[in-house]
Design a protein around this motif. Structure first.
Motif, PDB file in Angstrom:
ATOM      1  N   ALA A 103       3.071  18.274  -4.205  1.00  0.00           N
ATOM      2  CA  ALA A 103       1.889  18.589  -3.389  1.00  0.00           C
ATOM      3  C   ALA A 103       0.612  18.390  -4.193  1.00  0.00           C
ATOM      4  N   LYS A 104       0.647  18.751  -5.481  1.00  0.00           N
ATOM      5  CA  LYS A 104      -0.539  18.566  -6.327  1.00  0.00           C
ATOM      6  C   LYS A 104      -0.881  17.079  -6.454  1.00  0.00           C
ATOM      7  N   MET A 105       0.116  16.246  -6.692  1.00  0.00           N
ATOM      8  CA  MET A 105      -0.129  14.814  -6.837  1.00  0.00           C
ATOM      9  C   MET A 105      -0.642  14.215  -5.521  1.00  0.00           C
ATOM     10  N   GLN A 106      -0.098  14.685  -4.417  1.00  0.00           N
ATOM     11  CA  GLN A 106      -0.543  14.222  -3.105  1.00  0.00           C
ATOM     12  C   GLN A 106      -2.015  14.602  -2.879  1.00  0.00           C
ATOM     13  N   LEU A 107      -2.369  15.826  -3.208  1.00  0.00           N
ATOM     14  CA  LEU A 107      -3.753  16.275  -3.028  1.00  0.00           C
ATOM     15  C   LEU A 107      -4.714  15.557  -3.966  1.00  0.00           C
ATOM     16  N   ILE A 108      -4.248  15.210  -5.154  1.00  0.00           N
ATOM     17  CA  ILE A 108      -5.089  14.413  -6.058  1.00  0.00           C
ATOM     18  C   ILE A 108      -5.357  13.045  -5.452  1.00  0.00           C
ATOM     19  N   ALA A 109      -4.340  12.434  -4.857  1.00  0.00           N
ATOM     20  CA  ALA A 109      -4.529  11.120  -4.213  1.00  0.00           C
ATOM     21  C   ALA A 109      -5.575  11.212  -3.102  1.00  0.00           C
TER      22      ALA A 109
ATOM     23  N   MET B  94       0.838  -1.178   0.000  1.00  0.00           N
ATOM     24  CA  MET B  94       0.000   0.000   0.000  1.00  0.00           C
ATOM     25  C   MET B  94       0.889   1.250   0.000  1.00  0.00           C
ATOM     26  N   ILE B  95       0.514   2.220  -0.792  1.00  0.00           N
ATOM     27  CA  ILE B  95       1.269   3.462  -0.896  1.00  0.00           C
ATOM     28  C   ILE B  95       0.744   4.459   0.134  1.00  0.00           C
ATOM     29  N   LEU B  96       1.647   4.991   0.945  1.00  0.00           N
ATOM     30  CA  LEU B  96       1.268   6.086   1.837  1.00  0.00           C
ATOM     31  C   LEU B  96       1.230   7.357   0.990  1.00  0.00           C
ATOM     32  N   ILE B  97       0.139   8.083   1.074  1.00  0.00           N
ATOM     33  CA  ILE B  97      -0.034   9.250   0.216  1.00  0.00           C
ATOM     34  C   ILE B  97       1.057  10.288   0.458  1.00  0.00           C
ATOM     35  N   SER B  98       1.521  10.414   1.675  1.00  0.00           N
ATOM     36  CA  SER B  98       2.596  11.371   1.950  1.00  0.00           C
ATOM     37  C   SER B  98       3.877  11.013   1.202  1.00  0.00           C
ATOM     38  N   HIS B  99       4.043   9.764   0.836  1.00  0.00           N
ATOM     39  CA  HIS B  99       5.232   9.345   0.097  1.00  0.00           C
ATOM     40  C   HIS B  99       5.193   9.749  -1.377  1.00  0.00           C
ATOM     41  N   ILE B 100       4.007  10.058  -1.881  1.00  0.00           N
ATOM     42  CA  ILE B 100       3.903  10.477  -3.287  1.00  0.00           C
ATOM     43  C   ILE B 100       4.681  11.767  -3.509  1.00  0.00           C
ATOM     44  N   ARG B 101       4.483  12.742  -2.624  1.00  0.00           N
ATOM     45  CA  ARG B 101       5.194  14.017  -2.719  1.00  0.00           C
ATOM     46  C   ARG B 101       6.702  13.786  -2.624  1.00  0.00           C
TER      47      ARG B 101
ATOM     48  N   ILE C 214       8.206  12.323  -5.822  1.00  0.00           N
ATOM     49  CA  ILE C 214       8.394  13.321  -6.878  1.00  0.00           C
ATOM     50  C   ILE C 214       9.589  14.215  -6.568  1.00  0.00           C
ATOM     51  N   PHE C 215       9.771  14.556  -5.300  1.00  0.00           N
ATOM     52  CA  PHE C 215      10.934  15.344  -4.887  1.00  0.00           C
ATOM     53  C   PHE C 215      12.209  14.586  -5.244  1.00  0.00           C
ATOM     54  N   CYS C 216      12.262  13.317  -4.865  1.00  0.00           N
ATOM     55  CA  CYS C 216      13.345  12.414  -5.249  1.00  0.00           C
ATOM     56  C   CYS C 216      12.884  10.991  -4.974  1.00  0.00           C
ATOM     57  N   PRO C 217      12.831  10.125  -5.983  1.00  0.00           N
ATOM     58  CA  PRO C 217      12.328   8.767  -5.784  1.00  0.00           C
ATOM     59  C   PRO C 217      13.142   7.935  -4.793  1.00  0.00           C
ATOM     60  N   ARG C 218      14.384   8.342  -4.573  1.00  0.00           N
ATOM     61  CA  ARG C 218      15.210   7.575  -3.638  1.00  0.00           C
ATOM     62  C   ARG C 218      14.723   7.709  -2.195  1.00  0.00           C
TER      63      ARG C 218
ATOM     64  N   ILE D  89       1.919   7.070  -9.913  1.00  0.00           N
ATOM     65  CA  ILE D  89       1.522   5.892  -9.128  1.00  0.00           C
ATOM     66  C   ILE D  89       2.088   4.623  -9.748  1.00  0.00           C
ATOM     67  N   ASN D  90       2.031   4.520 -11.067  1.00  0.00           N
ATOM     68  CA  ASN D  90       2.593   3.337 -11.735  1.00  0.00           C
ATOM     69  C   ASN D  90       4.102   3.252 -11.537  1.00  0.00           C
ATOM     70  N   SER D  91       4.790   4.380 -11.560  1.00  0.00           N
ATOM     71  CA  SER D  91       6.243   4.391 -11.312  1.00  0.00           C
ATOM     72  C   SER D  91       6.561   3.955  -9.886  1.00  0.00           C
ATOM     73  N   ILE D  92       5.764   4.423  -8.937  1.00  0.00           N
ATOM     74  CA  ILE D  92       5.972   4.023  -7.536  1.00  0.00           C
ATOM     75  C   ILE D  92       5.755   2.523  -7.386  1.00  0.00           C
ATOM     76  N   LYS D  93       4.672   2.009  -7.954  1.00  0.00           N
ATOM     77  CA  LYS D  93       4.374   0.575  -7.858  1.00  0.00           C
ATOM     78  C   LYS D  93       5.486  -0.260  -8.491  1.00  0.00           C
ATOM     79  N   LYS D  94       5.973   0.182  -9.640  1.00  0.00           N
ATOM     80  CA  LYS D  94       7.052  -0.553 -10.313  1.00  0.00           C
ATOM     81  C   LYS D  94       8.307  -0.579  -9.451  1.00  0.00           C
ATOM     82  N   MET D  95       8.662   0.583  -8.879  1.00  0.00           N
ATOM     83  CA  MET D  95       9.853   0.651  -8.040  1.00  0.00           C
ATOM     84  C   MET D  95       9.724  -0.289  -6.842  1.00  0.00           C
ATOM     85  N   ILE D  96       8.555  -0.294  -6.210  1.00  0.00           N
ATOM     86  CA  ILE D  96       8.347  -1.129  -5.028  1.00  0.00           C
ATOM     87  C   ILE D  96       8.289  -2.610  -5.406  1.00  0.00           C
TER      88      ILE D  96
END
Length: 188
Positions: free
Chosen positions: A104-110, A1-8, A11-15, A153-160
């Motif tokens: 922040a925009k992507m986080q608020l969309i989530a 499960m993705i924590l929404i705070s991690h989306i921001r 984007i800042f840095c995927p690492r 979201i797809n990039s996050i899922k792929k990385m995880i």
């Protein structure tokens, strides 16, 4: 499960998300994190006495710190404003002007996607609230924003899923303020 705070953060840095997900590191947070926490705590206190008339919206109810979850994401939205025909998710930011970053925009969309499901109402806007006197700005959400959100979201899922150590696209200025700068090994 993705924590929404991690989306921001992604984007800042995927690492950053990689370090949080796969490494047992307890980072030292910069002072601005503590200041942000204090700011949010103050807003929670002020929430109890606010009527939000300044927004000039047809408000039915305002939810403070609303926990939202579905099968893929979870998080706590600062504010969810339920209006007659829509919902607007708002985020408190400890900044002087309501400037919306991509993260922040992507986080608020989530949060908006989950709040929309929870309250069974559509969304087309998000809001940033700054300062103790409720400086705010409402931003429209476009179809392009939703497409970008899906890609993130797809990039996050792929990385995880694949446990990929991602390339850092962060600037040196971003790296200087990162809580994982001593572990990344990309910057001096």
């Amino acid at each position: 499960m993705i924590l929404i705070s991690h989306i921001r953060q992604f984007i800042f840095c995927p690492r950053i998300l990689y370090f949080y997900t796969f490494c047992d590191i307890k980072p030292l947070y910069p002072e601005y994190v503590s200041l942000g926490t204090q700011y949010h705590n103050r807003q929670n206190e002020l929430f109890k006495s606010r009527k939000f008339l300044k927004f000039k919206l047809p408000i039915i109810r305002v939810y403070n710190n609303l926990y939202l979850q579905d099968l893929s994401m979870s998080g706590i939205a600062d504010l969810v404003i339920e209006c007659e025909d829509e919902i607007i998710v708002a985020e408190y930011k400890n900044q002087n002007k309501p400037i919306l970053s991509t993260g922040a925009k992507m986080q608020l969309i989530a949060y908006s996607i989950l709040a929309s499901k929870y309250l069974n109402k559509p969304f087309s806007k998000i809001m940033l609230i700054c300062s103790n006197n409720l400086k705010f700005k409402i931003f429209d959400i476009t179809n392009d924003d939703l497409i970008k959100f899906d890609k993130v979201i797809n990039s996050i899922k792929k990385m995880i899923d694949q446990e990929i150590f991602p390339h850092s696209n962060a600037s040196i200025a971003a790296c200087i303020q990162c809580e994982f700068k001593n572990y990344c090994d990309d910057r001096e």
